[in-house]
Design a protein around this motif. Structure first.
Motif, PDB file in Angstrom:
ATOM      1  N   ASN A 137     -13.101  15.051  16.102  1.00 46.79           N
ATOM      2  CA  ASN A 137     -12.417  16.340  16.026  1.00 46.79           C
ATOM      3  C   ASN A 137     -12.530  17.131  17.313  1.00 46.79           C
ATOM      4  O   ASN A 137     -11.609  17.841  17.696  1.00 46.79           O
ATOM      5  CB  ASN A 137     -12.999  17.173  14.885  1.00 46.79           C
ATOM      6  N   SER A 149     -10.425  25.331  13.046  1.00 46.83           N
ATOM      7  CA  SER A 149     -10.246  25.506  14.491  1.00 46.83           C
ATOM      8  C   SER A 149      -9.095  24.655  14.997  1.00 46.83           C
ATOM      9  O   SER A 149      -8.285  25.094  15.816  1.00 46.83           O
ATOM     10  CB  SER A 149     -11.520  25.127  15.242  1.00 46.83           C
ATOM     11  N   ILE A 150      -9.015  23.432  14.505  1.00 48.01           N
ATOM     12  CA  ILE A 150      -7.944  22.527  14.935  1.00 48.01           C
ATOM     13  C   ILE A 150      -6.606  23.018  14.423  1.00 48.01           C
ATOM     14  O   ILE A 150      -5.614  23.036  15.147  1.00 48.01           O
ATOM     15  CB  ILE A 150      -8.241  21.092  14.442  1.00 48.01           C
ATOM     16  N   ALA A 171      -8.171  19.425   8.194  1.00 49.10           N
ATOM     17  CA  ALA A 171      -9.139  20.120   7.345  1.00 49.10           C
ATOM     18  C   ALA A 171      -9.913  21.174   8.135  1.00 49.10           C
ATOM     19  O   ALA A 171     -10.530  22.062   7.557  1.00 49.10           O
ATOM     20  CB  ALA A 171     -10.109  19.117   6.745  1.00 49.10           C
ATOM     21  N   ASP A 172      -9.883  21.044   9.435  1.00 48.81           N
ATOM     22  CA  ASP A 172     -10.705  21.899  10.276  1.00 48.81           C
ATOM     23  C   ASP A 172      -9.912  23.121  10.741  1.00 48.81           C
ATOM     24  O   ASP A 172      -8.875  22.999  11.378  1.00 48.81           O
ATOM     25  CB  ASP A 172     -11.157  21.068  11.484  1.00 48.81           C
TER      26      ASP A 172
END
Lengths: 161, 893
Positions: B330, B368-369, B365-366
């Motif tokens: 990630n 920040s991404i 799911a993240d």
């Protein structure tokens, strides 16, 4: 530039704070509160970067401790991650497989080591060996001062006997 | 090892204290332990025993880290620093950096100690001082100590040189003027072999380039080649255990060198040219499976993207990013997205190739991404790809996390409104967004939708039918369900109110539409359901009432039923609803003849004005949209806010929005009800923002009509304890000025003409009764353009109160509009202003405005009247202001 370094335990306890930009004491505790809740709540598989107030906070968890560094938006996040790792490895070499308790009881040493690696929010020394050598040299000075003090007090003690 | 020097010292040791604190089971216990410890430390500080200083400070730092106040230890830091021994100095400087920050005055006291320590014979003490200076120095300290630091850049020990270099960074950041002093020593350090010195010198040079143009030119000319060579040597160096990080020699130095090269290459073709080879080498030869290696690649890509173009290198860089993007880590994907964002300006086509991958990242799911990816999508959108991209994003809206919906909808709305190829598509997409995430959109979004619908006359029928269908299909509101979408509902009821007739008759069917059958009562049903839904806020309900009023005219057969629905709100706790209910009821019941005219279709809302206004009020947008859930103790503050929004919409060309029901009607209907109300409205609309200003400049200002919210308030005093709020609003004003304010009582008089308006369209400002002694008139104010005369009369049986009739005459040749008269009196007087007879003053004395007011003199006989006035009006739209003081009142008033 690095604005601050935080070490937070999994329970949210602060283990080390180092500020390279001016934050008042009040702001500091606010920052810590905000960030610890944000970072501690992140899942394990997510990326190690959090965008926060126009800065980037890079964090990494080692055992029960979260090492967080807040840097500028355009700084290299992967490098910041490496800096964290570099610091942890240096601590590890110094304490010999470091654990949270080492950093609690010898928090001042964690600070001294950090001060040899980072200064003014920038990287100061990339060699772990050099860092540890400098720390050792300063501890020798400390020992010397201690011995001097004790020999002095023993002289005084003998004189007053 | 404990930081204890004196083996004979008593008191708890640091280690014991930490143990004791850690043993505490509850927060209260911990607090108690720390309180005890702090007391002991304070006592020890007061004894001023140098032996304990060291330990006390260490303890304080620990306590500080736990978040307890430790300001009393600040002076101890300074004492430790001033003491001669290395151990004390070391802990003292640490305490200084931890317990103080650069903004504290105490810090100034340390400058002298720092200066001495920078010149100390012990290099470790010099190092401590440099470290402290670099971490917390202020601008003044930087100025004072810069010469010392500059000298230390040439110190014999490299470890001091590197500290001095970083310290210089801090200094030039604080005082950029000092930069030129550091250019020479800094470039000299670039030739060193010691990595510590080299990396700090590179960083110092980078910062010099940032603060000073000359430094940049100098370094570019003198050092570029050398830096390229250094990087080449580093990249080709053989294994060195001291600096090795997973197979790469000193990645930190790599990165700093690349960063500096980027600054040098930016905007300079020659410099860029000279670094091409090494960049290509770093970009191709670095193996990318470790963090350190990726960090170098990432930096290299950034440098390639920033320096002057080289096609081959760019291709290489985009290729690296592509590899990053498909990485499973990630972190790597995150930086790839981050970098693509920068690359998009240089080469949008290349970035577009990764569109599918980027869209996947939006669904990651993240958080920040997701955020990075969404931002990237936003910059990638153009006219040609807007449709598929929006479809993707909208469909993702259905499944995404609640806390991501806000960001996502904001971006979708921005994309749709920026790039929408046609209005019908815009309307469709916005309906979808509002349905999915209506509670996350800002108020501007649904208002903009209404504006767009209003402007697309050929789509009125389509829009209202689409909204109706969506409303029905999605069960947007049922009495039992809590699933509701406020913003969607507002748009839907607004459109149904406006275009109800088009809904029923399937007017303006487009080919793609399915025919639907909606009866008049179906439409009314829908609004009835809405208005009964408890979850919706009162602004929506207020809009629903307006929609009902409109439908009552559009569907005469339902008129009686609508009136029944409306009448239910005449006792509502929310004043705005109550007022609307009563007024609308009276329109439906008693004013059949003018109703259809009153509720004519809204004139087309001007898009340009709306957009302009939006741009102007953008900073407020957040706070306005937050007003959806309002708690209403007495219905004043927030409702007014959101009503203003509402009105903004309904009356784009009204002079200014105001929230009184009467004004609302006036705006809504576009009928000039009465001059008296007009002047009131004008004045009130101003009052919100300018009230304070007025108060401060003129003393206190009395207004003919109290601000509308307070007005409706006082009429409902019985229901709510509004008297409290009134009082509260008076007192701050009193504090502000030494003069008293006397507009409170006017609310009733203000309300009276309003009822009149609705009943008979005839405004009769209360006549003053002429009685008792006759006083001579005075010319209270005269300027080249305006004359003001006062006629006096006494109220019978009340010698303190004087009725004054003010007559204004225009002496110039231009007509005055928006004429407003304001007056202020000292505390012993009370002033009540009635509405003026008009707000337009014809030119050349061809007519006048009169305004009655009453002054009550509590010190009648002792002091005579005195008054300050302020008159504002417009000549051809230009604001004019006249002010003055009147003290020539007849003596015994």
């Amino acid at each position: 530039m690095i604005h601050f370094v935080l070490l937070i335990s999994r329970q949210g306890k602060v283990r080390l704070t180092k500020w390279y930009s001016p934050y008042s004491q009040k702001e500091r505790s606010k920052v810590i509160r905000e960030l610890s809740s944000e970072i501690l709540s992140r899942g394990p598989k997510l990326c190690n970067f959090v965008e926060w107030r126009g800065f980037k906070v890079v964090y990494k968890r080692y055992a029960s401790l979260y090492f967080c560094i807040c840097s500028d938006q355009d700084d290299n996040e992967l490098e910041t991650l490496s800096i964290i790792h570099h610091y942890v490895e240096t601590l590890d070499r110094y304490f010999g497989s470091v654990c949270e308790l080492d950093l609690i009881f010898n928090f001042h040493k964690a600070y001294f080591i950090l001060d040899e690696i980072l200064l003014a929010g920038e990287m100061q020394e990339t060699s772990k060996r050099t860092t540890l050598r400098l720390i050792a040299a300063q501890e020798e000075l400390l020992e010397a001062a201690k011995e001097e003090a004790s020999s002095l007090s023993s002289i005084i003690a003998q004189a007053t006997k | 090892m404990d930081p204890i020097l004196n083996p004979f010292s008593s008191g708890t040791r640091l280690r014991d204290m930490i143990r004791a604190i850690r043993a505490c089971k509850t927060a209260a216990e911990e607090r108690a332990a720390i309180r005890k410890e702090c007391a002991a430390i304070r006592a020890s500080i007061n004894e001023n025993d140098p032996d304990y200083r060291h330990r006390n400070l260490a303890k304080l730092m620990f306590i500080h880290m736990l978040g307890y106040p430790t300001h009393f230890g600040q002076m101890e830091c300074l004492k430790c620093i001033a003491s001669p021994g290395f151990p004390e100095k070391r802990i003292g400087y640490l305490g200084l950096m931890l317990l103080l920050d650069e903004r504290q005055e105490v810090l100034m006291l340390v400058t002298n100690s720092l200066k001495q320590d920078l010149n100390h014979t012990n290099q470790y003490i010099v190092g401590l001082a440099l470290c402290a200076l670099g971490n917390i120095c202020s601008a003044e300290m930087a100025r004072d100590l810069a010469p010392e630091v500059e000298r230390l850049l040439q110190f014999r020990d490299p470890n001091i040189r590197k500290k001095a270099a970083l310290c210089s960074i801090r200094i030039i950041k604080k005082v950029p003027d000092l930069a030129e002093n550091f250019v020479k020593p800094a470039t000299a350090l670039l030739k060193e072999k010691h990595h510590g010195v080299l990396i700090t010198a590179v960083q110092l040079c980078a910062d010099l380039c940032k603060v000073s143009r000359e430094a940049l030119e100098h370094i570019r000319k003198k050092c570029t080649e050398g830096l390229v060579r250094t990087l080449k040597d580093l990249a080709n160096s053989s294994y060195s255990p001291e600096y090795d990080v997973s197979g790469i020699t000193d990645p930190f130095l790599h990165i700093r060198l690349l960063k500096l090269l980027r600054l040098l290459g930016e905007g300079d073709a020659d410099a860029s040219d000279s670094m091409n080879d090494i960049l290509a080498q770093v970009g191709t030869k670095t193996e990318s499976n470790k963090v350190a290696a990726n960090a170098i690649l990432y930096e290299c890509v950034q440098t390639i993207m920033s320096i002057e173009g080289n096609g081959g290198l760019r291709v290489l860089a985009i290729g690296i990013l592509g590899k990053f993007l498909s990485n499973r880590d990630n972190n790597i994907r995150y930086v790839a997205l981050n970098m693509l964002m920068k690359a998009v300006t240089a080469d949008p086509q290349a970035v577009l190739r990764y569109r599918a991958t980027i869209l996947e990242c939006v669904k990651d799911a993240d958080a920040s991404i997701r955020k990075r990816a969404l931002e990237l999508v936003y910059v990638l959108v153009n006219e040609s790809n807007v449709k598929p991209l929006t479809t993707e994003l909208v469909s993702y809206l259905e499944t995404c996390d609640q806390d991501f919906k806000g960001d996502l909808t904001a971006k979708i709305c921005a994309i749709v409104s920026k790039f929408s190829p046609e209005k019908i598509w815009y309307i469709d997409q916005m309906i979808k967004v509002l349905l999915e995430a209506g509670n996350f959109v800002k108020d501007e979004v649904w208002r903009a939708l209404i504006v767009v619908i209003s402007n697309a006359s050929e789509l009125h029928g389509y829009a209202v039918r689409a909204l109706y269908k969506a409303f029905q299909n999605h069960n947007v509101i049922t009495l039992t369900s809590i699933f509701y979408q406020e913003a969607f509902t507002r748009v839907a009821i607004w459109c149904i109110g406006e275009y109800g007739d088009l809904l029923i008759n399937n007017v303006g069917m487009l080919d793609l539409e399915d025919r639907i059958t909606v009866t008049e009562s179906d439409a009314v049903d829908l609004i009835e359901i809405t208005i009964q839904c408890h979850a919706l806020d009162f602004t929506t309900k207020a809009m629903a009432l307006v929609a009902l009023l409109k439908l009552s005219s559009r569907f005469p057969s339902c008129s009686e039923r609508i009136r029944e629905i409306i009448v239910k709100y005449k006792g509502n706790f929310v004043l705005e609803l109550q007022q609307r209910s009563i007024e609308f009821n009276s329109i439906i019941a008693r004013h059949q003849n003018i109703r259809s005219m009153l509720v004519e279709r809204m004139p087309v809302l001007d898009e340009a004005t709306f957009i302009g206004r939006q741009a102007g009020s953008l900073p407020d947008a957040g706070s306005i949209s937050a007003g959806s859930s309002v708690s209403l103790p007495n219905g004043v503050a927030k409702p007014a806010d959101s009503l203003v929004d509402l009105l903004d919409l309904n009356s784009n060309d009204a002079p200014a929005p105001s929230s009184s029901g009467g004004d609302f009607l006036q705006d809504l209907l576009g009928v000039d009800l009465s001059p008296a109300a007009q002047s009131g409205a004008n004045q009130t609309s101003k009052s919100g923002t300018d009230a304070l200003l007025d108060l401060l400049s003129v003393g206190s200002v009395s207004r003919p009509v109290e601000s509308p919210s307070a007005q409706s308030n006082s009429s409902a005093i019985d229901i709510l304890s509004a008297s409290k709020s009134e009082k509260a609003s008076v007192s701050p004003l009193d504090d502000l000025s030494s003069l008293s304010l006397s507009s409170r009582t006017t609310s009733i008089t203000g309300a009276a003409p309003m009822m009149d308006l609705l009943d008979g369209f005839a405004s009769t400002p209360p006549k003053s009764e002429n009685n008792g002694t006759v006083y001579p008139s005075i010319t209270a104010f005269e300027s080249s353009s305006l004359q003001l005369t006062f006629n006096f009369s006494k109220q019978p049986g009340n010698s303190q109160t004087t009725n004054i009739q003010a007559t204004f005459i225009n002496l110039s040749s231009d007509e005055y509009t928006d004429f407003i008269f304001q007056a202020a009196v000292p505390k012993f007087l009370q002033l009540q202003l009635d509405p003026a007879s008009g707000s337009t003053l014809p030119a050349n004395g061809n007519g006048s405005i009169t305004q009655n007011f009453r002054v009550t003199n509590s010190q009648n006989g002792k002091k005579s009247l005195v008054m300050r006035i302020r008159i504002t009006y417009k000549i051809n739209g230009k604001e004019k202001l006249e002010e003055g003081q009147i003290s020539n009142f007849p003596r015994d008033l």
